[in-house]
Write a protein that holds these residues in place. Structure first.
Motif, PDB file in Angstrom:
ATOM      1  N   VAL A 499      24.231 -13.047  -2.302  1.00  0.00           N
ATOM      2  CA  VAL A 499      23.471 -14.265  -2.559  1.00  0.00           C
ATOM      3  C   VAL A 499      22.047 -13.923  -2.960  1.00  0.00           C
ATOM      4  CG1 VAL A 499      22.729 -16.463  -1.586  1.00  0.00           C
ATOM      5  CG2 VAL A 499      24.925 -15.468  -0.915  1.00  0.00           C
ATOM      6  N   GLY A 500      21.458 -12.976  -2.243  1.00  0.00           N
ATOM      7  CA  GLY A 500      20.116 -12.536  -2.585  1.00  0.00           C
ATOM      8  C   GLY A 500      19.044 -13.566  -2.309  1.00  0.00           C
ATOM      9  N   GLN A 501      19.151 -14.318  -1.230  1.00  0.00           N
ATOM     10  CA  GLN A 501      18.128 -15.300  -0.894  1.00  0.00           C
ATOM     11  C   GLN A 501      16.902 -14.611  -0.330  1.00  0.00           C
ATOM     12  OE1 GLN A 501      20.235 -17.953   1.753  1.00  0.00           O
ATOM     13  NE2 GLN A 501      20.681 -19.378   0.097  1.00  0.00           N
ATOM     14  N   GLU A 502      15.856 -15.412  -0.155  1.00  0.00           N
ATOM     15  CA  GLU A 502      14.589 -14.886   0.336  1.00  0.00           C
ATOM     16  C   GLU A 502      14.334 -15.356   1.754  1.00  0.00           C
ATOM     17  OE1 GLU A 502       9.942 -14.556  -1.171  1.00  0.00           O
ATOM     18  OE2 GLU A 502      11.179 -16.281  -1.733  1.00  0.00           O
ATOM     19  N   GLY A 503      13.788 -14.485   2.567  1.00  0.00           N
ATOM     20  CA  GLY A 503      13.394 -14.817   3.922  1.00  0.00           C
ATOM     21  C   GLY A 503      11.896 -14.667   4.099  1.00  0.00           C
ATOM     22  N   LEU A 504      11.396 -15.210   5.187  1.00  0.00           N
ATOM     23  CA  LEU A 504       9.960 -15.134   5.452  1.00  0.00           C
ATOM     24  C   LEU A 504       9.565 -13.745   5.931  1.00  0.00           C
ATOM     25  CD1 LEU A 504       9.179 -18.524   7.203  1.00  0.00           C
ATOM     26  CD2 LEU A 504       8.856 -17.901   4.819  1.00  0.00           C
ATOM     27  N   GLY A 505       8.297 -13.448   5.768  1.00  0.00           N
ATOM     28  CA  GLY A 505       7.753 -12.193   6.256  1.00  0.00           C
ATOM     29  C   GLY A 505       7.417 -12.268   7.729  1.00  0.00           C
ATOM     30  N   PRO A 506       6.709 -11.269   8.246  1.00  0.00           N
ATOM     31  CA  PRO A 506       6.357 -11.275   9.678  1.00  0.00           C
ATOM     32  C   PRO A 506       5.398 -12.401  10.007  1.00  0.00           C
ATOM     33  CG  PRO A 506       5.240  -9.487   8.535  1.00  0.00           C
ATOM     34  CD  PRO A 506       6.211 -10.074   7.554  1.00  0.00           C
ATOM     35  N   ILE A 507       5.457 -12.847  11.258  1.00  0.00           N
ATOM     36  CA  ILE A 507       4.601 -13.953  11.698  1.00  0.00           C
ATOM     37  C   ILE A 507       3.386 -13.446  12.472  1.00  0.00           C
ATOM     38  CG2 ILE A 507       6.415 -15.677  11.684  1.00  0.00           C
ATOM     39  CD1 ILE A 507       6.918 -15.175  14.592  1.00  0.00           C
ATOM     40  N   TYR A 508       3.464 -12.276  13.080  1.00  0.00           N
ATOM     41  CA  TYR A 508       2.314 -11.632  13.725  1.00  0.00           C
ATOM     42  C   TYR A 508       2.665 -10.168  13.951  1.00  0.00           C
ATOM     43  CZ  TYR A 508       4.944 -12.376  18.077  1.00  0.00           C
ATOM     44  OH  TYR A 508       5.916 -12.388  19.046  1.00  0.00           O
ATOM     45  N   GLY A 509       1.714  -9.421  14.483  1.00  0.00           N
ATOM     46  CA  GLY A 509       1.932  -7.997  14.687  1.00  0.00           C
ATOM     47  C   GLY A 509       1.187  -7.478  15.895  1.00  0.00           C
ATOM     48  N   PHE A 510       1.629  -6.314  16.389  1.00  0.00           N
ATOM     49  CA  PHE A 510       0.975  -5.603  17.493  1.00  0.00           C
ATOM     50  C   PHE A 510       0.368  -4.313  16.944  1.00  0.00           C
ATOM     51  CE2 PHE A 510       4.371  -7.855  19.954  1.00  0.00           C
ATOM     52  CZ  PHE A 510       3.521  -8.682  20.672  1.00  0.00           C
ATOM     53  N   ARG A 511      -0.803  -3.991  17.477  1.00  0.00           N
ATOM     54  CA  ARG A 511      -1.492  -2.781  17.052  1.00  0.00           C
ATOM     55  C   ARG A 511      -2.368  -2.283  18.193  1.00  0.00           C
ATOM     56  NH1 ARG A 511      -4.282  -4.052  11.703  1.00  0.00           N
ATOM     57  NH2 ARG A 511      -2.103  -4.255  11.027  1.00  0.00           N
ATOM     58  N   HIS A 512      -2.566  -0.969  18.253  1.00  0.00           N
ATOM     59  CA  HIS A 512      -3.411  -0.387  19.286  1.00  0.00           C
ATOM     60  C   HIS A 512      -4.048   0.879  18.738  1.00  0.00           C
ATOM     61  CE1 HIS A 512      -4.637   1.340  23.203  1.00  0.00           C
ATOM     62  NE2 HIS A 512      -4.711   0.071  23.563  1.00  0.00           N
ATOM     63  N   GLN A 513      -5.222   1.174  19.243  1.00  0.00           N
ATOM     64  CA  GLN A 513      -5.937   2.340  18.752  1.00  0.00           C
ATOM     65  C   GLN A 513      -5.271   3.648  19.164  1.00  0.00           C
ATOM     66  OE1 GLN A 513      -9.853   2.349  20.468  1.00  0.00           O
ATOM     67  NE2 GLN A 513      -9.095   2.044  22.569  1.00  0.00           N
ATOM     68  N   ASN A 514      -4.403   3.641  20.170  1.00  0.00           N
ATOM     69  CA  ASN A 514      -3.667   4.838  20.573  1.00  0.00           C
ATOM     70  C   ASN A 514      -2.249   4.887  20.009  1.00  0.00           C
ATOM     71  OD1 ASN A 514      -5.532   4.258  23.309  1.00  0.00           O
ATOM     72  ND2 ASN A 514      -5.455   6.380  22.612  1.00  0.00           N
ATOM     73  N   PHE A 515      -1.916   3.955  19.136  1.00  0.00           N
ATOM     74  CA  PHE A 515      -0.570   3.915  18.569  1.00  0.00           C
ATOM     75  C   PHE A 515      -0.625   4.288  17.093  1.00  0.00           C
ATOM     76  CE2 PHE A 515       2.419   0.978  16.243  1.00  0.00           C
ATOM     77  CZ  PHE A 515       3.508   1.839  16.327  1.00  0.00           C
ATOM     78  N   HIS A 516       0.042   5.388  16.739  1.00  0.00           N
ATOM     79  CA  HIS A 516       0.157   5.832  15.360  1.00  0.00           C
ATOM     80  C   HIS A 516       1.574   6.349  15.144  1.00  0.00           C
ATOM     81  CE1 HIS A 516      -4.253   5.972  15.936  1.00  0.00           C
ATOM     82  NE2 HIS A 516      -4.291   5.656  14.640  1.00  0.00           N
ATOM     83  N   ALA A 517       2.177   5.902  14.074  1.00  0.00           N
ATOM     84  CA  ALA A 517       3.531   6.335  13.707  1.00  0.00           C
ATOM     85  C   ALA A 517       3.402   7.318  12.552  1.00  0.00           C
ATOM     86  CB  ALA A 517       4.407   5.147  13.343  1.00  0.00           C
ATOM     87  N   GLY A 518       3.211   8.580  12.885  1.00  0.00           N
ATOM     88  CA  GLY A 518       2.994   9.592  11.864  1.00  0.00           C
ATOM     89  C   GLY A 518       4.261  10.185  11.294  1.00  0.00           C
ATOM     90  N   SER A 519       5.416   9.933  11.901  1.00  0.00           N
ATOM     91  CA  SER A 519       6.684  10.476  11.417  1.00  0.00           C
ATOM     92  C   SER A 519       7.783   9.460  11.639  1.00  0.00           C
ATOM     93  CB  SER A 519       7.019  11.792  12.134  1.00  0.00           C
ATOM     94  OG  SER A 519       7.292  11.552  13.501  1.00  0.00           O
ATOM     95  N   PHE A 520       8.954   9.738  11.041  1.00  0.00           N
ATOM     96  CA  PHE A 520      10.089   8.835  11.195  1.00  0.00           C
ATOM     97  C   PHE A 520      10.788   8.986  12.540  1.00  0.00           C
ATOM     98  CE2 PHE A 520       9.701   8.966   6.564  1.00  0.00           C
ATOM     99  CZ  PHE A 520       9.780   7.620   6.268  1.00  0.00           C
ATOM    100  N   TYR A 521      10.372   9.937  13.345  1.00  0.00           N
ATOM    101  CA  TYR A 521      10.995  10.117  14.656  1.00  0.00           C
ATOM    102  C   TYR A 521      10.422   9.171  15.703  1.00  0.00           C
ATOM    103  CZ  TYR A 521      12.651  14.457  12.522  1.00  0.00           C
ATOM    104  OH  TYR A 521      13.250  15.373  11.687  1.00  0.00           O
TER     105      TYR A 521
END
Length: 669
Positions: A499-521
């Protein structure tokens, strides 16, 4: 027949009712015309007084003629008693007084007209018809008058500041934050740090793996306290989160390459493991025997997931961009033979394939510039199409378990699939719907997604992105418009999907100064609300510390209010967010959705990147790191002692604790 001149005594012997009528005309023998006798008091008393008001003494004093008249008219009295109890031209005040009774009480006003003897006019003669004049109607207030008084509103309840250890234990005894709400809007009056501040880890909660084989993934059982850990050498280690954690309960070699992902079945009897040797396998946990080998991918397997409600259906994703749906009840053909397992292995059968699930031919052309030549653009398009790795999988819960969510390393969009449909193998499979990218990514560039996690009620989808943010999606908004696929009552199988319909994007997010995703692990895990434990999201981090995010959206509403951080005793996250935004100005554009920093890092537990986290059934958190350590994080008052105790006498040796804002532990004094 008597003559008109008969004696008077003879005419009175037979009284008749004609006595009350007009007298007959005078006869010819009478010289003086006879007139009606005048009304005398004696006759008035005898004939016009109601019989029901006479007493016994009056009855005895009647004459013989009166008694005969009474006997003649007795039958007529009995016949007309229901309609008239007195003669026509008399007034019986006793009956009128009996009819005048006090009206029954009522809450409403009624208009009543009363007839009373006092209001009747004076009678000129008792022989005339009495005429009663009704008084005008008037209102009778039977209740006290209602006075409109101003409404007095109670004083608003002031929110409590940070609670101490005693208050938090009392709160948990009442059923946690969900059990102590006030009013229609749930407001527990507590700080978000009260949910995350009690986590700690001691030297007894530490297990070190052999050097040279760092752990990559971990998963917890659904019915007991066991957990599985997969390392780089292909070994699986079973630990008990409630027993001695320094030694593994069981270890065996499952693959010849690194284990990228593990998951238990719903009854914990089977364990699925995806490996870098391009295969996955289903293992009997009790005997550690391989039940089925899933070998169809052309690159390393990134994730493997059981379908909720049916442990015979398994989904795998790979770096080759394909998603395979396996049925463990079917045997594979000769084309499934893999060199790492040989021809004698019990291979599984693929029932659905989503080829090039996240390939997007418009993406390279949209980002092409005038400097790029047509030849280089075409080469980049072909290379991009087969190089998009499907990094995350997640089934929707039972009732909608036929729907599958996928994410990739190409963008922050999430795609929704129906595994019941038939997809073409000639080109990229078209999903049911695709969510929008965050607006900040569209202005700069797209970032990958490492893992997908559903909330306990499946109303929120948390996607860990490599832009160091956990985005929250609304599950009901994955498809815009009419979406029968999301209905739990939908049972009709689709012949073709796309069908290929469209959905909404994110509504909010979480973030922290000690949180970094530097790799896919780096992965995420969610603790479901159970007993007095609230729902909580844990993520790994390249900074060497897991980070906890409470998912209660009451805290998010409170954070959006003015000066609410000071009222709750929270740290000033506005300045922190501003500094972090300035440091990432060259990485991404400004955010267009709310970003919250309601996170608590767990410090001093690891010295290297924390890759995977998992929640045990008893509420403890398990984290694995590149420092070859596996940590168990418990909840209790020991966390406050470690924060305040200092380094003296080795009290903090090989320990970790949750970091809180300044002054959080001073409220109990």
């Amino acid at each position: 027949m008597s003559s008109p001149c008969a004696p008077r005594s003879m005419r009175l012997q037979e009284p008749t009712p004609e006595l009350f009528s007009s007298p007959p005309p005078a006869s010819a023998c009478t010289r003086k015309p006879r007139r009606p006798p005048p009304i005398t008091p004696k006759r008035f008393t005898r004939f016009f007084t109601p019989r029901n008001s006479r007493n016994v003494s009056s009855c005895t004093s009647l004459s013989s003629s009166g008694r005969q008249l009474q006997d003649i008219t007795r039958s007529a009295l009995n016949r007309n008693r229901a309609t008239r109890s007195t003669p026509r031209k008399t007034v019986n005040f006793v009956d009128i007084e009996n009819q005048m009774q006090t009206p029954e009480s009522s809450a409403r006003k009624r208009k009543i007209a009363y007839l009373s003897p006092a209001s009747s006019p004076a009678q000129s003669s008792p022989s005339k018809r009495s005429r009663y004049v009704a008084p005008p109607a008037f209102d009778i207030l039977e209740d006290s008058p209602v006075v409109d008084e101003p409404v007095v509103y109670p004083e608003s309840i002031r929110k409590l500041k940070t609670l101490g250890g005693t208050s938090r234990r009392l709160q948990r005894s009442f059923g946690g934050l969900l059990g102590v709400g006030r009013g229609f809007r749930r407001d527990h009056g507590a700080s978000w740090q009260d949910q995350t501040a009690d986590f700690y880890s001691t030297s007894e909660d530490l297990h070190e793996l052999p050097q040279g084989a760092p752990p990559f993934c971990t998963a917890s059982c659904n019915t007991n306290s066991m957990l599985a850990i997969g390392d780089e050498d292909g070994y699986i280690h079973l630990h008990d989160s409630e027993a001695d954690f320094s030694k593994p309960h069981l270890s065996w070699k499952a693959h010849s390459n690194a284990i990228m992902d593990v998951q238990f079945s719903s009854d914990d009897l089977y364990l699925a493991a995806g490996s870098g040797d391009q295969t996955a396998q289903i293992v009997d946990v009790r005997t550690q025997q391989t039940l089925s080998v899933l070998a169809k991918h052309k690159s390393s397997v990134k994730q493997v997931r059981f379908q909720p409600g049916d442990d015979q259906i398994v989904a795998t994703s790979s770096r080759d961009g394909a998603v395979h749906i396996w049925d463990l009840r079917c045997n594979g053909d000769k084309t499934s033979i893999h060199s790492a397992w040989g021809s004698d292995a019990p291979y599984g059968s693929v029932v659905r394939t989503l080829a090039s699930a996240h390939a997007d031919s418009t993406l390279p052309s949209a980002t092409s510039s005038a400097i790029r030549t047509p030849a280089s653009s075409k080469a980049g398009n072909m290379g991009r199409r087969n190089d998009i790795s499907v990094t995350a999988l997640s089934f929707l819960p039972e009732g909608r378990q036929h729907l599958l969510l996928t994410a990739s390393d190409a963008s922050t969009c999430v795609k929704l699939w129906d595994i019941r449909g038939r997809y073409s193998l000639r080109g990229p499979a078209i999903p049911i719907a695709t969510t929008r990218h965050p607006e900040s990514h569209n202005r700069h560039r797209h970032f990958a997604i490492n893992s997908l996690t559903l909330s306990g009620d499946a109303s929120r989808l948390y996607a860990l992105s490599k832009d160091n943010t956990v985005y929250a999606y609304s599950t009901n908004h994955l498809i815009l418009g009419i979406a029968p696929e999301l209905s739990s009552l939908s049972s009709s199988k689709q012949k073709y999907c796309g069908v290929g319909q469209e959905g909404l994007g994110p509504i909010y997010g979480f973030r922290h100064q000690n949180f970094h995703a530097g790799s896919f692990y780096v992965k995420a895990s969610l603790r479901k609300a159970r007993e007095d434990r609230t729902e909580m999201l844990a993520v790994g981090s390249t900074d060497g510390c897991p980070v906890l995010f409470p998912t209660d959206e009451t805290f998010l509403k409170r954070a959006s209010q003015h000066d609410d951080d000071e009222a709750d005793g929270l740290p000033d996250i506005t300045s922190t967010t501003r500094k972090l935004s300035r440091s990432l100005t060259n990485i991404r554009s400004p955010d267009t959705i709310p970003i919250y920093e309601h996170g608590t890092p767990l410090l001093r537990g690891h010295d290297a990147e924390v890759t995977s986290v998992s929640w045990a059934r008893n509420g403890t958190l398990l984290s694995v790191s590149d420092d070859f350590r596996v940590r168990r994080w418990q909840e209790g008052p020991r966390a406050r002692e470690l924060r305040r105790g200092g380094e003296g006498e080795g009290r903090r040796w090989q320990c970790g604790w949750a970091a809180t804002s300044r002054g959080f532990d001073d409220d109990d004094e």
